[in-house]
Motif scaffolding. Structure first.
Motif, PDB file in Angstrom:
ATOM      1  N   ALA A  38       0.845  -1.069   0.119  1.00 38.34           N
ATOM      2  CA  ALA A  38       0.050  -0.010   0.093  1.00 38.34           C
ATOM      3  C   ALA A  38       0.916   1.164  -0.164  1.00 38.34           C
ATOM      4  N   ALA A  39       1.913   1.243   0.872  1.00 35.04           N
ATOM      5  CA  ALA A  39       2.688   2.220   1.006  1.00 35.04           C
ATOM      6  C   ALA A  39       3.436   2.778  -0.536  1.00 35.04           C
ATOM      7  N   SER A  42       1.029   3.845  -3.296  1.00 35.68           N
ATOM      8  CA  SER A  42       0.358   5.216  -3.152  1.00 35.68           C
ATOM      9  C   SER A  42       1.556   6.275  -3.232  1.00 35.68           C
ATOM     10  N   GLU A  43       2.681   5.815  -2.738  1.00 32.54           N
ATOM     11  CA  GLU A  43       3.878   7.190  -2.976  1.00 32.54           C
ATOM     12  C   GLU A  43       4.460   6.884  -4.622  1.00 32.54           C
ATOM     13  N   LEU A  46       1.957   9.234  -6.261  1.00 33.75           N
ATOM     14  CA  LEU A  46       2.027  10.286  -6.061  1.00 33.75           C
ATOM     15  C   LEU A  46       3.315  10.888  -6.766  1.00 33.75           C
ATOM     16  N   LEU A  49       2.229  11.586 -10.345  1.00 29.25           N
ATOM     17  CA  LEU A  49       1.328  12.985 -10.546  1.00 29.25           C
ATOM     18  C   LEU A  49       2.114  14.109 -10.507  1.00 29.25           C
ATOM     19  N   GLU A  65       3.310  20.749   1.864  1.00 27.54           N
ATOM     20  CA  GLU A  65       3.235  19.671   2.737  1.00 27.54           C
ATOM     21  C   GLU A  65       2.527  20.027   3.862  1.00 27.54           C
TER      22      GLU A  65
ATOM     23  N   ALA B   8       4.310  16.316   7.263  1.00 26.77           N
ATOM     24  CA  ALA B   8       5.744  16.293   6.922  1.00 26.77           C
ATOM     25  C   ALA B   8       6.788  16.007   7.951  1.00 26.77           C
ATOM     26  N   LEU B 218       4.207   2.576   8.029  1.00 26.34           N
ATOM     27  CA  LEU B 218       3.707   2.009   6.715  1.00 26.34           C
ATOM     28  C   LEU B 218       2.421   2.547   6.105  1.00 26.34           C
ATOM     29  N   ARG B 219       1.564   2.109   6.909  1.00 24.82           N
ATOM     30  CA  ARG B 219       0.198   2.312   6.535  1.00 24.82           C
ATOM     31  C   ARG B 219      -0.187   4.054   6.621  1.00 24.82           C
ATOM     32  N   ARG B 221       2.182   6.374   5.920  1.00 24.85           N
ATOM     33  CA  ARG B 221       2.627   6.788   4.728  1.00 24.85           C
ATOM     34  C   ARG B 221       1.908   6.509   3.637  1.00 24.85           C
ATOM     35  N   ALA B 222       1.330   5.489   3.564  1.00 26.30           N
ATOM     36  CA  ALA B 222       0.244   5.289   2.388  1.00 26.30           C
ATOM     37  C   ALA B 222      -0.852   6.366   2.270  1.00 26.30           C
ATOM     38  N   ALA B 225       0.051   9.737   1.469  1.00 26.13           N
ATOM     39  CA  ALA B 225       0.233   9.805   0.129  1.00 26.13           C
ATOM     40  C   ALA B 225      -1.008  10.009  -0.711  1.00 26.13           C
ATOM     41  N   ALA B 226      -1.844   8.847  -0.050  1.00 25.25           N
ATOM     42  CA  ALA B 226      -3.275   8.790  -1.102  1.00 25.25           C
ATOM     43  C   ALA B 226      -4.020  10.429  -0.671  1.00 25.25           C
ATOM     44  N   LYS B 228      -2.643  13.496  -0.618  1.00 30.17           N
ATOM     45  CA  LYS B 228      -2.146  14.214  -1.205  1.00 30.17           C
ATOM     46  C   LYS B 228      -2.499  13.858  -2.797  1.00 30.17           C
ATOM     47  N   ILE B 229      -2.853  12.765  -3.009  1.00 26.15           N
ATOM     48  CA  ILE B 229      -3.113  12.432  -4.617  1.00 26.15           C
ATOM     49  C   ILE B 229      -4.710  12.950  -4.583  1.00 26.15           C
TER      50      ILE B 229
END
Lengths: 65, 244
Positions: A38-39, A42-43, A46, A49, A65, B8, B218-219, B221-222, B225-226, B228-229
């Motif tokens: 998942a990390a 998504s990263e 991103l 994009l 951020e 951040a 880890l989650r 971070r995911a 990112a999601a 920000k997307i």
């Protein structure tokens, strides 16, 4: 626990002890793998994009951020 | 607290912590497994079936600990609107659900040889099953709305309401007459088990805690990112609708 067969047999409780440990390890590894994926996913998305936005706008707009 | 709620800052901190948390998890789980399966003695009454305790009990602790953490993060999200609190609550849920599930499965595998049954509807077992359903409900609810903010809010309320179940689990063995035994480690007057059994128990508990920290990172971070997307996509939609 002296021997390997003793370790497997677990005094007659091998059929309960080993599945308990096996299932635990499998579930924890599955959650770990799903979290790492998942990390990464998504990263990576991103990153793609943000890069395409930078290229389009000449590197001016940065998402704060 | 707001200083740490900055994504951040979280990402910077996460980068530093992750190698330590995962290292601690691997090391203490390997050591814990060695003690649990080989270096600790069999019980004088339960024989080697007692070894199931070293996953069952730490898993039960983690099932409850993760719920308390999830409820606390949810409270922070509802009260102070911390941008990270929702994400951390959401990241904790699958870990808590996994440990609660493992507690139930290993308990069942221990119950069969010791009690003669895989399952009993006693207060401890039933309240632990409810905990699993609360996790599953939370995870279903948080993704059930098109607007993620509404989903987060609804799930946070569920997490807080469900928190009443945690003390019920803890004291179920004292309040009701249960098949499950009362506490023997976390209790007044200190643990009632020998150090040869306490060491693997605590090693596994430490390993599980460090595992939770690693998964949270880890989650988290995911999720960041999601999010920000989503922001970028919204901006793109707005730009397109203005005809740019």
């Amino acid at each position: 626990m002296e021997s390997l067969s003793g370790l497997v047999h677990m005094g007659g409780y091998g059929g309960y002890v080993w599945p308990a440990y096996g299932i635990s390890i499998a579930v924890l590894l599955a959650v770990l793998a799903a979290s790492i994926m998942a990390a990464r996913r998504s990263e990576a998305e991103l990153d793609l994009l943000q890069r395409s936005r930078r290229e389009k706008r000449g590197g001016q707009t940065e998402i704060p951020e | 607290m707001h200083r740490f709620a900055n994504p951040a800052r979280f990402l910077r901190l996460a980068k530093v912590i992750l190698p330590y948390s995962s290292g601690t998890a691997v090391l203490s789980l390997c050591l814990g497994l060695w003690f649990a399966l080989a270096a600790s003695p069999a019980d004088y009454q339960q024989g080697d079936s007692v070894r199931i305790m070293y996953v069952h009990v730490p898993a039960a602790w983690m099932g409850m600990f993760c719920y308390v953490a999830m409820a606390a993060f949810s409270a922070m999200a509802l009260i102070w609107k911390h941008p990270l609190a929702d994400l951390l609550a959401k990241a904790t849920a699958p870990v808590g659900a996994a440990f609660t599930f493992l507690c139930l499965v290993t308990g069942s595998l221990w119950g069969k040889p010791m009690w003669g049954t895989w399952w009993a509807w006693d207060a401890r077992l039933t309240s632990m099953l409810i905990l699993l359903f609360l996790y599953l409900g939370y995870m279903a609810l948080i993704d059930a709305f098109d607007d993620p903010e509404r989903g987060h809010k609804a799930a946070a309320i569920l997490a807080l309401v469900g928190a009443v179940n945690v003390p019920v689990i803890k004291w179920s063995v004292d309040w009701w007459n249960t098949l499950h035994q009362p506490a023997s480690v976390v209790k007044m007057g200190g643990p009632a088990i020998d150090s040869s059994m306490l060491i693997p128990l605590l090693l596994m508990a430490l390993g599980f805690k460090a595992y939770w920290v690693s998964i949270l990172i880890l989650r988290g971070r995911a999720e960041i990112a999601a999010q920000k997307i989503r922001v970028i996509r919204m901006a793109q939609i707005h730009a397109a609708s203005r005809g740019e």
